[in-house]
Scaffold this active site. Structure first.
Site, short mmCIF file in Angstrom:
data_model
loop_
_atom_site.label_atom_id
_atom_site.label_comp_id
_atom_site.label_asym_id
_atom_site.label_seq_id
_atom_site.Cartn_x
_atom_site.Cartn_y
_atom_site.Cartn_z
N ASP A 143 70.45 5.21 26.02
CA ASP A 143 69.32 4.86 26.90
C ASP A 143 68.83 6.12 27.63
OD1 ASP A 143 68.38 1.93 28.36
OD2 ASP A 143 67.88 3.81 29.37
N GLY A 145 63.84 -8.91 33.57
CA GLY A 145 63.80 -7.45 33.69
C GLY A 145 63.52 -6.74 32.38
N GLN A 146 62.99 -7.46 31.39
CA GLN A 146 62.69 -6.81 30.10
C GLN A 146 61.43 -5.96 30.22
OE1 GLN A 146 62.19 -9.51 26.77
NE2 GLN A 146 62.02 -7.82 25.30
N HIS A 200 66.66 -6.06 22.36
CA HIS A 200 67.70 -5.02 22.39
C HIS A 200 68.89 -5.47 23.21
CE1 HIS A 200 64.67 -4.34 25.51
NE2 HIS A 200 65.65 -3.90 26.29
N LEU A 201 70.05 -4.99 22.80
CA LEU A 201 71.28 -5.22 23.54
C LEU A 201 71.59 -3.94 24.31
CD1 LEU A 201 71.42 -7.35 21.21
CD2 LEU A 201 73.90 -6.97 21.17
N HIS A 202 71.82 -4.07 25.61
CA HIS A 202 72.33 -2.95 26.40
C HIS A 202 73.85 -2.99 26.28
CE1 HIS A 202 68.63 -2.15 28.93
NE2 HIS A 202 68.37 -3.40 28.56
N ASN A 231 68.16 -8.45 28.39
CA ASN A 231 67.15 -8.86 29.35
C ASN A 231 66.04 -9.58 28.60
OD1 ASN A 231 68.51 -7.61 31.49
ND2 ASN A 231 67.53 -5.65 31.09
#
Ligand code: AMP
Length: 119
Positions: free
Chosen positions: A36, A98-99, A105-107, A92
């Site tokens: 990120d 909060g996207q 996507h996976l954090h 998210n």
């Protein structure tokens, strides 16, 4: 003649096509993982499907295989990233979730104890 407008590519699609750089740590036929740009933990990696699914809300039953694949990649990824003490996986979804990038996507966050609940 009617003008056909192509939808704008998201920043993650541009990372997949290598139009913009990213620190890629893993990729295969179905997904890509990269650091990120604004890490929220010592390790903060995003795992994305190559298929441009906008959000979790847009998932359909045909996506089950790719979503299962993403989850199956997580343990490989966290071993590569030496997240031996545990980690958190977050998706998210939408404005209240909060996207900010409309590509599912996976954090994957780790490298320090993570508090709960999130803000
Ligand atoms: P979300 O807010 O859940 O949609 O997450 C989007 C994430 O993408 C944020 O954590 C951003 O820091 C990250 N991000 C945005 N642009 C880039 C980029 N070019 N390279 C890497 N990460 C990015």
């Amino acid at each position: 003649m009617a003008v056909v407008r192509m939808p704008e590519k998201t920043i993650f699609e541009r990372i997949i096509s290598r139009e913009i750089p990213a620190k890629i740590v893993f990729e295969d036929d179905h997904c890509l993982a990269f650091h990120d740009a604004h890490p929220q933990a010592p390790v903060h990696v995003l795992l994305i499907p190559r298929k441009p699914i906008p959000s979790l809300e847009d998932v359909v039953s045909d996506d089950a295989e790719v979503l299962g694949h993403l989850l199956s990649v997580v343990p490989q990824l966290t071993k590569m990233l030496s997240l031996t003490g545990g980690y958190r996986v977050v998706i998210n979804c939408g404005q209240n979730g909060g996207q900010t990038v409309d590509h599912l996507h996976l954090h994957v966050l780790g490298g320090r104890p993570l508090s709960w609940p999130p803000g």
